[in-house]
Enzyme design. Sequence first.
Site, short mmCIF file in Angstrom:
data_model
loop_
_atom_site.label_atom_id
_atom_site.label_comp_id
_atom_site.label_asym_id
_atom_site.label_seq_id
_atom_site.Cartn_x
_atom_site.Cartn_y
_atom_site.Cartn_z
N LYS A 54 0.22 -25.35 10.57
CA LYS A 54 -0.47 -26.35 11.40
C LYS A 54 -0.45 -27.73 10.75
CE LYS A 54 -2.95 -23.13 14.22
NZ LYS A 54 -2.47 -21.86 13.62
C1 LIG Z 1 -1.92 -20.85 14.34
C2 LIG Z 1 -1.12 -19.85 13.59
C3 LIG Z 1 -0.18 -19.01 14.24
C4 LIG Z 1 0.01 -19.00 15.74
O1 LIG Z 1 0.62 -20.16 16.22
P1 LIG Z 1 0.56 -20.55 17.78
O2 LIG Z 1 1.07 -21.91 17.87
O3 LIG Z 1 -0.90 -20.44 18.16
O4 LIG Z 1 1.39 -19.54 18.51
C5 LIG Z 1 0.58 -18.14 13.47
N1 LIG Z 1 0.41 -18.07 12.13
C6 LIG Z 1 -0.49 -18.85 11.47
C7 LIG Z 1 -0.63 -18.70 10.00
C8 LIG Z 1 -1.27 -19.78 12.17
O5 LIG Z 1 -2.17 -20.55 11.51
#
Ligand SMILES: *Cc1c(COP(=O)(O)O)cnc(C)c1O
Length: 491
Positions: free
Chosen positions: A129
């Site tokens: 993120k």
């Molecule tokens: C948020 C997240 C995901 C999922 O991603 P999306 O964009 O919601 O599909 C997968 N792995 C981790 C470690 C995350 O923080």
Amino acid sequence: MQYVSTRANGATASQSPQQFSDILLGGLAPDGGLYLPTEYPQVTGAELDAWRKLPYADLAFEILKKFATDIPEADLKALAHKTYTADVYRNARAGESAADITPLRVLEEGNGKKLVLQALSNGPTLAFKDMAMQLLGNLFEYALAKKDAQLNIFGATSGDTGSAAEYAMRGKKGIKVFMLSPHKKMSAFQTAQMFSLQDPNIFNIAVEGVFDDCQDMVKAVSNDLPFKAKQKIGTVNSINWARVVAQVVYYFRGYLAATTSNDEKVSFTVPSGNFGNICAGHIARMMGLPIDKLVVATNENDVLDEFFRTGVYRTRKSAETYHTSSPSMDISKASNFERFIFDLVGRDSERTRALFTKVDTHGGFDLSGYPGGDGDEFHKVKEYGFKSGKSTHEDRLATIRDVADDYGIVIDTHTADGIKVAKENLEPGVTMIVLETALAAKFNETILEALGHDAERPAGFENIEALPQRFVVMPADVDKMKDYIASNTGL
Ligand SMILES: *Cc1c(COP(=O)(O)O)cnc(C)c1O
């Protein structure tokens, strides 16, 4: 480049098309839809060739300028260079270069098959993120300074999103962050990551309740429109369009770094929850990046796997949503899914509106083509390259062990879901890139269970649990929350 809601055709919209800067600070469109560009910008083979050797920040600039046409190019370039630095993405493993920002590692090659890991989790909070949120922090500060405006971000987190938002917004002019989390319910590492921030513009609020109580408070405050306007409340959730665009960049980067010519085929496997990450892959593919397959990997919460196997989208109730060891994928309803469905139904906004209204009233829809269903577009999913698979706790443990034994690295639980599903989808002659979405240190409990020892922590994280923490504890009381916000914004 103009943007429209998935629920309103530009021509008949109550709202006219918007520019990038208009939708930057917002979330949902006023009609409840999500923003998308009126058409996807196209990338030529010559551009891909020219981009192959670019540093990450320059590649990000090339892609961003196709979407953010209303921001002066010199400004965009400066923002990209401020965001994508080796210092910000410093948590690369030994043998990886931090300057690559999203370094690639070949795990396995042979019999015409190739499995590659692309690290997206080397930023400040050790999860992917950061890739988008760090850019968002700089874009927000830039846009607010231009308007001499301020923004108060209000959100709830059970872990990754909240910390990524705080690390992106800390110290930014014009921005304050109020982040709710369930008191004593996050891991010690996640709690320390957030609560050890001492920046005066970051407000950590530990709510006496569970994550759903936090989310209910965010909804209650957001539904109070006069309060929201007066306090200049905004969000940074995964439907934010700028976050999606920032994520498009690393699909280009992964493709270009893994290939030497544009004739080569590459597939991506993406650990998925809210469909934000893989939605960016879909957009990269629509722009002309030669992606073969986009493989959705889910955990036990398999809403998306079910859709891509059957054409039936069936959201789950909270009680049916499992708490798993890949918790950032524990979703019951994928908030970015509407963007893909809009394309799948031929960009028909009336159909999109009807389908997602049915999600709200009946919990889902059926595009399988069965009589009595809502359509037959499922047969077109193949044209968009999508495939899927799921993984369980036992699979995660086995995959973490296998990857440690076979390739000598420790991966996190979400990435393990990705590798498990990627291996089921390897094809001769097609490089498979798995997106690494977090570093193992973040989910140490499961690493300990799988390997019998702790995950390695990147430098600087050794003792974060011992750092002084700054947070307030509050009851799940909406009025008290509003008072707290107002007294700290001074608005
Ligand atoms: C948020 C997240 C995901 C999922 O991603 P999306 O964009 O919601 O599909 C997968 N792995 C981790 C470690 C995350 O923080």
